[in-house]
Each structure stands twice: as structure tokens, then as C-alpha cells.
Write a protein that holds these residues in place. Structure first.
Motif, mmCIF file in Angstrom:
data_model
loop_
_atom_site.group_PDB
_atom_site.id
_atom_site.type_symbol
_atom_site.label_atom_id
_atom_site.label_comp_id
_atom_site.label_asym_id
_atom_site.label_seq_id
_atom_site.Cartn_x
_atom_site.Cartn_y
_atom_site.Cartn_z
ATOM 1 N N LEU A 70 0.590 3.539 -15.503
ATOM 2 C CA LEU A 70 -0.672 3.650 -15.524
ATOM 3 C C LEU A 70 -1.605 2.637 -16.101
ATOM 4 C CD1 LEU A 70 -3.572 5.268 -14.906
ATOM 5 C CD2 LEU A 70 -3.133 6.255 -17.174
ATOM 6 N N ILE A 71 -0.846 2.188 -17.498
ATOM 7 C CA ILE A 71 -1.647 1.046 -18.272
ATOM 8 C C ILE A 71 -1.257 -0.353 -17.709
ATOM 9 C CG2 ILE A 71 -1.017 -0.283 -20.681
ATOM 10 C CD1 ILE A 71 -0.727 2.729 -21.656
ATOM 11 N N GLY A 72 -0.181 -0.375 -16.978
ATOM 12 C CA GLY A 72 0.022 -1.402 -16.101
ATOM 13 C C GLY A 72 -0.776 -1.652 -14.744
ATOM 14 N N LEU A 99 4.283 -3.175 -10.123
ATOM 15 C CA LEU A 99 4.155 -1.788 -10.631
ATOM 16 C C LEU A 99 5.247 -0.846 -10.373
ATOM 17 C CD1 LEU A 99 1.973 0.036 -11.942
ATOM 18 C CD2 LEU A 99 1.050 0.200 -9.607
ATOM 19 N N PRO A 100 5.738 -0.933 -9.434
ATOM 20 C CA PRO A 100 7.061 0.058 -8.706
ATOM 21 C C PRO A 100 8.120 -0.115 -9.955
ATOM 22 C CG PRO A 100 6.235 -0.881 -6.826
ATOM 23 C CD PRO A 100 5.486 -1.677 -8.064
ATOM 24 N N VAL A 101 8.381 -1.401 -10.248
ATOM 25 C CA VAL A 101 9.624 -1.446 -11.289
ATOM 26 C C VAL A 101 9.236 -1.123 -12.545
ATOM 27 C CG1 VAL A 101 10.924 -3.262 -12.439
ATOM 28 C CG2 VAL A 101 10.145 -3.537 -9.863
ATOM 29 N N ILE A 102 8.025 -1.306 -12.882
ATOM 30 C CA ILE A 102 7.321 -0.704 -14.284
ATOM 31 C C ILE A 102 7.351 0.767 -14.336
ATOM 32 C CG2 ILE A 102 5.295 -0.496 -15.664
ATOM 33 C CD1 ILE A 102 4.629 -3.436 -14.925
ATOM 34 N N GLU A 103 7.080 1.494 -13.096
ATOM 35 C CA GLU A 103 6.966 2.888 -13.113
ATOM 36 C C GLU A 103 8.303 3.350 -13.194
ATOM 37 O OE1 GLU A 103 7.917 5.102 -10.694
ATOM 38 O OE2 GLU A 103 6.640 6.996 -11.476
ATOM 39 N N LYS A 104 9.297 2.742 -12.526
ATOM 40 C CA LYS A 104 10.889 3.283 -12.372
ATOM 41 C C LYS A 104 11.402 3.139 -13.942
ATOM 42 C CE LYS A 104 14.948 3.931 -10.735
ATOM 43 N NZ LYS A 104 15.258 5.169 -10.095
ATOM 44 N N TYR A 134 0.750 -1.214 -0.115
ATOM 45 C CA TYR A 134 -0.099 0.012 -0.014
ATOM 46 C C TYR A 134 0.834 1.337 -0.132
ATOM 47 C CZ TYR A 134 -4.055 -2.916 1.062
ATOM 48 O OH TYR A 134 -5.059 -3.745 0.836
ATOM 49 N N LEU A 135 1.828 1.257 0.697
ATOM 50 C CA LEU A 135 2.977 2.355 0.717
ATOM 51 C C LEU A 135 3.472 2.674 -0.746
ATOM 52 C CD1 LEU A 135 4.353 4.541 2.307
ATOM 53 C CD2 LEU A 135 6.180 2.806 2.739
ATOM 54 N N MET A 136 3.799 1.476 -1.285
ATOM 55 C CA MET A 136 4.262 1.679 -2.633
ATOM 56 C C MET A 136 3.377 2.270 -3.626
ATOM 57 S SD MET A 136 7.092 -1.473 -3.422
ATOM 58 C CE MET A 136 5.760 -2.897 -3.335
ATOM 59 N N LEU A 137 2.197 1.864 -3.538
ATOM 60 C CA LEU A 137 1.093 2.330 -4.260
ATOM 61 C C LEU A 137 0.720 3.715 -4.309
ATOM 62 C CD1 LEU A 137 -1.503 -0.637 -4.372
ATOM 63 C CD2 LEU A 137 -0.077 -0.077 -6.361
ATOM 64 N N PHE A 138 0.928 4.325 -2.477
ATOM 65 C CA PHE A 138 0.401 5.752 -2.318
ATOM 66 C C PHE A 138 1.810 6.595 -3.142
ATOM 67 C CE2 PHE A 138 1.943 8.837 0.366
ATOM 68 C CZ PHE A 138 0.853 9.643 0.690
ATOM 69 N N LEU A 139 2.846 6.008 -2.795
ATOM 70 C CA LEU A 139 4.151 6.527 -3.555
ATOM 71 C C LEU A 139 4.057 6.939 -4.857
ATOM 72 C CD1 LEU A 139 7.098 5.386 -1.178
ATOM 73 C CD2 LEU A 139 5.871 7.484 -1.013
ATOM 74 N N ILE A 140 3.547 5.905 -5.700
ATOM 75 C CA ILE A 140 3.491 6.065 -7.173
ATOM 76 C C ILE A 140 2.187 7.030 -7.342
ATOM 77 C CG2 ILE A 140 2.508 4.778 -9.253
ATOM 78 C CD1 ILE A 140 4.161 2.358 -8.296
ATOM 79 N N SER A 188 13.493 -8.838 -15.087
ATOM 80 C CA SER A 188 13.706 -8.554 -16.473
ATOM 81 C C SER A 188 12.886 -7.274 -16.892
ATOM 82 C CB SER A 188 12.914 -9.849 -17.136
ATOM 83 O OG SER A 188 11.469 -9.452 -17.161
ATOM 84 N N VAL A 189 12.001 -6.551 -16.430
ATOM 85 C CA VAL A 189 11.336 -5.186 -16.925
ATOM 86 C C VAL A 189 12.544 -4.086 -17.126
ATOM 87 C CG1 VAL A 189 10.167 -3.209 -15.913
ATOM 88 C CG2 VAL A 189 9.306 -5.644 -15.644
#
Length: 197
Positions: free
Chosen positions: A176-178, A163-168, A38-44, A137-138
């Protein structure tokens, strides 16, 4: 970032395997993982919201919101079908395992209950491996195949764990698409997996 990710996973596995972690940490493992998620999603979300112009551009309608999840579903099921030629599973069972889309806790339970414990174990391992391989692999996929290609390997996990790895490594738009893909696949997985069992 990738090196830190790998070192973190290996260190956590080593400490846990050797019983070197405090008991309170081990006993509350699930709660801590959920809180960190939840913290990671909040930060994203915080990162997306820091720029109004960027947020506006991110939320605009985009055909990739449909193309990427649809391609992930088709590619995953077709990959499961191809795997049936090299492993000792029927095409239907192989596609049922693939239809977990990385959601190992659901696919393992439903396949163990409806089909067999062995198929449930295969679903658990294959989907855990899918999630783990996505995390490492992302960065390479985003660099050599583009930001949208980096979303597909995560399957249903692109709304949380990956999601955090994709965003990074693939950017805000890909994040967003992810997220949309993760929500769609999480909702569709119970129905798609039923097609093969």
C-alpha cells in the motif's frame, strides 16, 4: 519466486532476441504488457480485499506514507549528486537523470528534448536498470533491511511494475505504501526533474 522471475525475464529476452515468438505476440507486445499490468493490480487489490480486518489495518493512517516517499526522493537525488563525482556528468545533469525515479519513458524523452540525446539515453538506461535491479533486489532488501526499505528502490515504479514483488516479499502494508509512493512520484517527477534542467 525470485528464481522464477529471473528465468522468466531471461527466457523472454532469449525468445525475443532469436525471433522465436509468434508475430501476433510481438506486434501486440505493448498491449499485452499493459493488460498484464492491470491484471496484476487487480489481483493485488483482490488480495487486499479478501480480509476486512487486514484491509482496515492496511488503510489506517501511517507516518510511513509520507516518510518513505520523502526519503526516496531525497535519497535518489543525493545519490545522483554523488554519482556526478565518479561519472562524466555535471551534478545538475546527474541529478536530472536520477529524478526520473525509474520512469524511463518520461525522463528519457524530456531530457533528450530539453538537454541532449545522450543525456536522454543515459536517463533511459539508468532508469531501466533501476527498475530491473528493483525486481531482483526487493527480496533481499525486505529480508535484511525491513519491509519499508524494500519500497525505496522502485521509485515511481512501485505503483505498477514492481508492486507485485513488493507485495510478495514485503507484505500488504508495504504494498500500500509502495502504491502511494508510486502515485506521488509519478505526479511529482515532471516538476522535480525541471529543477535540474
Amino acid at each position: 519466486m525470485l528464481i522464477i522471475l529471473i528465468v522468466s525475464v531471461v527466457t523472454g529476452a532469449f525468445l525475443s532476441f532469436n525471433g522465436l515468438l509468434p508475430e501476433v505476440l510481438v506486434n501486440n507486445n505493448g498491449l499485452l504488457v499493459e493488460a498484464m499490468l492491470y491484471l496484476m493490480l487487480f489481483l493485488i487489490g483482490f488480495d487486499l480485499g479478501t480480509s476486512r480486518a487486514g484491509l482496515k489495518a492496511t488503510l489506517k493512517p501511517d507516518r510511513y506514507l509520507i516518510i518513505v516517499p520523502a526519503g526516496t526522493i531525497a535519497g535518489t537525488i543525493f545519490g545522483g549528486f554523488l554519482c556526478s563525482f565518479v561519472i562524466d556528468l555535471s551534478a545538475m545533469d546527474s541529478m536530472a537523470v536520477a529524478s526520473g525515479f525509474g520512469w524511463y519513458s518520461f525522463s528519457a524523452v524530456i531530457l533528450a528534448k530539453v538537454k541532449s540525446a545522450e543525456l536522454g539515453a543515459i536517463a533511459f538506461l539508468s532508469n531501466v536498470i533501476r527498475e530491473s535491479l528493483t525486481l531482483v533486489s526487493v527480496p533481499f532488501i525486505a529480508k535484511y533491511f525491513g519491509q519499508y526499505a524494500a519500497i525505496a528502490p522502485g521509485g515511481a515504479t512501485t505503483m505498477d511494475v514492481t508492486l507485485p514483488v513488493i507485495e510478495k516479499f514485503a507484505g500488504r502494508r508495504a504494498a500500500l505504501i509502495g502504491f502511494v509512493q508510486g502515485v506521488l512520484l509519478t505526479g511529482l517527477t515532471p516538476f522535480i526533474i525541471q529543477l535540474f534542467i
